[in-house]
Design a protein around this motif. Structure first.
Motif, PDB file in Angstrom:
ATOM      1  N   TRP A   9       9.668 -10.216   4.332  1.00 30.62           N
ATOM      2  CA  TRP A   9       9.236  -8.847   4.999  1.00 30.62           C
ATOM      3  C   TRP A   9      10.297  -7.793   4.631  1.00 30.62           C
ATOM      4  O   TRP A   9      10.090  -6.672   4.167  1.00 30.62           O
ATOM      5  CB  TRP A   9       9.299  -9.122   6.275  1.00 30.62           C
ATOM      6  CG  TRP A   9       8.218  -9.859   7.028  1.00 30.62           C
ATOM      7  CD1 TRP A   9       7.137 -10.496   6.109  1.00 30.62           C
ATOM      8  CD2 TRP A   9       8.168 -10.594   7.997  1.00 30.62           C
ATOM      9  NE1 TRP A   9       6.492 -11.305   6.987  1.00 30.62           N
ATOM     10  CE2 TRP A   9       6.926 -11.392   8.333  1.00 30.62           C
ATOM     11  CE3 TRP A   9       9.007 -10.625   9.329  1.00 30.62           C
ATOM     12  CZ2 TRP A   9       6.645 -12.176   9.264  1.00 30.62           C
ATOM     13  CZ3 TRP A   9       8.640 -11.289  10.511  1.00 30.62           C
ATOM     14  CH2 TRP A   9       7.287 -12.147  10.241  1.00 30.62           C
ATOM     15  N   ILE A  10      11.732  -8.381   4.500  1.00 30.19           N
ATOM     16  CA  ILE A  10      12.623  -7.277   3.742  1.00 30.19           C
ATOM     17  C   ILE A  10      12.004  -6.836   2.322  1.00 30.19           C
ATOM     18  O   ILE A  10      12.280  -5.884   1.863  1.00 30.19           O
ATOM     19  CB  ILE A  10      14.007  -7.837   3.813  1.00 30.19           C
ATOM     20  CG1 ILE A  10      14.257  -8.229   5.418  1.00 30.19           C
ATOM     21  CG2 ILE A  10      14.955  -6.984   3.178  1.00 30.19           C
ATOM     22  CD1 ILE A  10      15.569  -8.687   5.622  1.00 30.19           C
ATOM     23  N   VAL A  12       9.355  -6.912   1.000  1.00 33.96           N
ATOM     24  CA  VAL A  12       7.890  -6.155   1.025  1.00 33.96           C
ATOM     25  C   VAL A  12       8.418  -4.649   1.484  1.00 33.96           C
ATOM     26  O   VAL A  12       7.926  -3.855   0.810  1.00 33.96           O
ATOM     27  CB  VAL A  12       7.148  -6.531   2.172  1.00 33.96           C
ATOM     28  CG1 VAL A  12       5.854  -5.630   2.383  1.00 33.96           C
ATOM     29  CG2 VAL A  12       6.378  -8.031   1.470  1.00 33.96           C
ATOM     30  N   ILE A  13       9.349  -4.634   2.289  1.00 31.52           N
ATOM     31  CA  ILE A  13       9.656  -3.261   2.839  1.00 31.52           C
ATOM     32  C   ILE A  13      10.380  -2.261   1.650  1.00 31.52           C
ATOM     33  O   ILE A  13      10.071  -1.360   1.335  1.00 31.52           O
ATOM     34  CB  ILE A  13      10.519  -3.022   4.098  1.00 31.52           C
ATOM     35  CG1 ILE A  13       9.699  -3.850   5.365  1.00 31.52           C
ATOM     36  CG2 ILE A  13      11.026  -1.781   4.595  1.00 31.52           C
ATOM     37  CD1 ILE A  13      10.632  -4.071   6.607  1.00 31.52           C
TER      38      ILE A  13
ATOM     39  N   LEU B   3      18.201  -1.796   3.334  1.00 31.65           N
ATOM     40  CA  LEU B   3      17.193  -0.974   3.757  1.00 31.65           C
ATOM     41  C   LEU B   3      17.600   0.443   4.321  1.00 31.65           C
ATOM     42  O   LEU B   3      16.957   1.397   3.752  1.00 31.65           O
ATOM     43  CB  LEU B   3      16.512  -1.640   4.909  1.00 31.65           C
ATOM     44  CG  LEU B   3      15.855  -2.843   4.839  1.00 31.65           C
ATOM     45  CD1 LEU B   3      15.009  -3.376   6.080  1.00 31.65           C
ATOM     46  CD2 LEU B   3      14.635  -2.358   3.799  1.00 31.65           C
ATOM     47  N   GLY B  86       1.818  -2.598   1.772  1.00 34.23           N
ATOM     48  CA  GLY B  86       2.647  -3.452   2.494  1.00 34.23           C
ATOM     49  C   GLY B  86       2.047  -4.296   3.489  1.00 34.23           C
ATOM     50  O   GLY B  86       2.676  -5.498   3.558  1.00 34.23           O
ATOM     51  N   LEU B  89       0.557  -7.174   1.703  1.00 35.49           N
ATOM     52  CA  LEU B  89       1.854  -8.148   1.324  1.00 35.49           C
ATOM     53  C   LEU B  89       2.483  -9.096   2.219  1.00 35.49           C
ATOM     54  O   LEU B  89       2.213 -10.155   1.997  1.00 35.49           O
ATOM     55  CB  LEU B  89       2.896  -7.410   0.550  1.00 35.49           C
ATOM     56  CG  LEU B  89       2.410  -6.720  -1.009  1.00 35.49           C
ATOM     57  CD1 LEU B  89       3.620  -5.998  -1.482  1.00 35.49           C
ATOM     58  CD2 LEU B  89       2.254  -8.014  -1.993  1.00 35.49           C
ATOM     59  N   VAL B  90       2.554  -8.495   3.338  1.00 34.33           N
ATOM     60  CA  VAL B  90       3.004  -8.933   4.596  1.00 34.33           C
ATOM     61  C   VAL B  90       2.174 -10.181   4.906  1.00 34.33           C
ATOM     62  O   VAL B  90       2.482 -11.257   5.460  1.00 34.33           O
ATOM     63  CB  VAL B  90       3.403  -8.154   5.765  1.00 34.33           C
ATOM     64  CG1 VAL B  90       3.624  -8.912   7.076  1.00 34.33           C
ATOM     65  CG2 VAL B  90       4.816  -7.191   5.377  1.00 34.33           C
ATOM     66  N   THR B  93       2.337 -12.940   2.926  1.00 36.26           N
ATOM     67  CA  THR B  93       3.527 -13.915   3.173  1.00 36.26           C
ATOM     68  C   THR B  93       3.437 -14.974   4.055  1.00 36.26           C
ATOM     69  O   THR B  93       4.156 -15.975   4.250  1.00 36.26           O
ATOM     70  CB  THR B  93       4.795 -13.276   3.363  1.00 36.26           C
ATOM     71  OG1 THR B  93       4.577 -12.593   4.794  1.00 36.26           O
ATOM     72  CG2 THR B  93       5.188 -12.163   2.301  1.00 36.26           C
TER      73      THR B  93
END
Lengths: 117, 328
Positions: A9-10, A12-13, B3, B86, B89-90, B93
């Motif tokens: 997830w990190i 992807v973000i 981030l 996004g 994509l999540v 996963t």
């Protein structure tokens, strides 16, 4: 547990932040910055795949028996250096664009192109 | 942390701040790679992401100006597209193996062979080096060629920075005066540069046993030269470093790599099969890895130096052109 997927997830973000910069910002240098973030997110993706719990860095030694996967490390190590070489190429192009058009904003360049036609 | 910095990069309007944040970002991801056991990668990322890429970006904005003028447009549409991608994509996963899971498919394919047999087959404790130089030597050869080509591309775009002629002594003087202001930096770096170069050589030749290898060594070596060029002025650096020689070296490095492959072919093995180089296969592997790592190191270092000199030389060229325009 689904939380075990947090590394993806990190990635992807980060990747989406880079993607957003590339498509939504007009400044060419900013776009390169976006590409660098995008690229780094892929690096992180590969490296986190190779990580094994309780393992150590893949350098053989007698006291260790479990190692992380060396293959992603190899791929990313070379990719980083190739990445900086191609980034330099992109920056060189930007410098020439600036000299030719007097601007590095996408829309201004587009305008000048249209005028010439 | 990563981030936060990435979000800050999106919001910043000042390009200088963006570049500085990218440097921080590179260093942060390098430390992240250390916690992921990827010491070799961290090595490279620290010197590339926090070092050379920052310098190159800085020289570029020195030429193009540091302010972003156009307001971001197509805001909403882009945001929707990004969020949708996004989310997909999540969703993708969800089927992936958990983080740190030893039985993940990625860790079961060829990795066990590398870990268990490479000591007998290649005889190098650093598995990353063994895989990079021996098992995947072909791939690495391609990467070296890409770097070499990128160096040539920069050369073609920005032109060979020709040494300044006597008539431009005025500008050189100005530069030297500018550089004299940073006395503390100059003295400290003068002491540090030999150690940086020495460290690069250590990384180069110790890559079989500890983290390191040609890619990292090349980048560190180039960083030392770039540091020198930045602090002592381009004209001084040009006097120390022979440009055509560096150009020649980048080709020689790539050729050395290819030649090792050709020699091993002539000796009856496959392309880049080092076992046939010497009568003892393990010694042959060691020799082959040493030689190609040397080739990689030479090429990477000289390409980085070429790129830096061309960027910095372009600034000088523009300045000279501007001063000539004023006079004319």
């Amino acid at each position: 547990m689904i939380v075990g997927l947090y590394n993806y997830w990190i990635v992807v973000i980060l990747m989406m932040i880079g993607f957003y910069i590339v498509i939504a910002q007009g400044n060419l240098i900013k776009k390169i910055a976006g590409l660098i973030i995008f690229q780094t997110s892929v690096f992180i993706f590969y490296i986190s795949i190779g990580k094994v719990d309780g393992a150590t860095a893949p350098i053989l030694a007698d006291q260790f028996s479990q190692y992380s996967n060396p293959l992603p490390h190899v791929l990313i190590l070379t990719a980083i250096v190739v990445g900086i070489a191609t980034t330099a190429l992109g920056l060189a192009l930007i410098v020439r664009i600036k000299e030719a058009y007097g601007s590095i904003e996408e829309d201004e360049i587009q305008e000048k192109d249209n005028q010439e036609c | 942390m990563l981030l936060c910095v990435a979000v800050a990069i999106v919001r910043m309007k000042d390009l200088l701040a963006v570049v500085m944040l990218l440097g921080v970002y590179g260093l942060l991801s390098a430390s992240f790679f250390v916690t992921m056991d990827a010491v070799d990668v961290a090595f490279t990322e620290a010197s590339v992401g926090a070092g050379i890429s920052t310098v190159l970006m800085l020289t570029t904005i020195a030429m193009t100006g540091r302010n972003e003028s156009a307001p971001p447009y197509k805001h909403l549409l882009a945001l929707v597209l990004v969020v949708m991608t996004g989310a997909l994509l999540v969703y993708g996963t969800m089927d992936m193996p958990y983080f740190g899971f030893a039985e993940a498919p990625a860790n079961l394919h060829v990795a066990p062979r590398y870990i268990q047999d490479s000591m007998a087959e290649v005889g190098v404790p650093n598995l990353v080096t063994a895989v990079l130089a021996s098992y995947r030597g072909f791939d690495t050869f391609g990467e070296v060629m890409v770097i070499f080509t990128a160096g040539l591309g920069v050369l073609a775009l920005l032109g060979l920075a020709k040494p300044p002629k006597d008539g431009d002594a005025e500008i050189d003087l100005l530069h030297d005066k500018l550089h004299e202001q940073h006395l503390v930096l100059r003295v400290v770096c003068k002491m540090l540069i030999p150690f940086i170069l020495l460290f690069a050589l250590y990384v180069q030749f110790h890559g079989d046993f500890g983290p390191g290898g040609g890619f990292q060594a090349g980048v560190i070596f180039a960083a030392a030269i770039i540091l020198y060029g930045m602090l002592f002025g381009l004209s001084t650096a040009r006097r120390v470093i022979n440009q055509p020689l560096v150009l020649l070296l980048s080709g020689i490095g790539a050729m050395l790599y290819g030649m090792v492959g050709v020699v091993s072919m002539l000796k009856g093995g496959d392309f880049l099969d080092y076992s046939v180089l010497l009568s003892d296969p393990i010694a042959g592997q060691h020799l082959g890895i040493l030689l190609i790592e040397l080739g990689v190191g030479i090429t990477v270092a000289s390409v980085m130096v070429i790129i830096f000199f061309n960027f910095a030389g372009r600034i000088e060229y523009l300045q000279r052109k501007r001063s000539r325009d004023k006079q004319g």
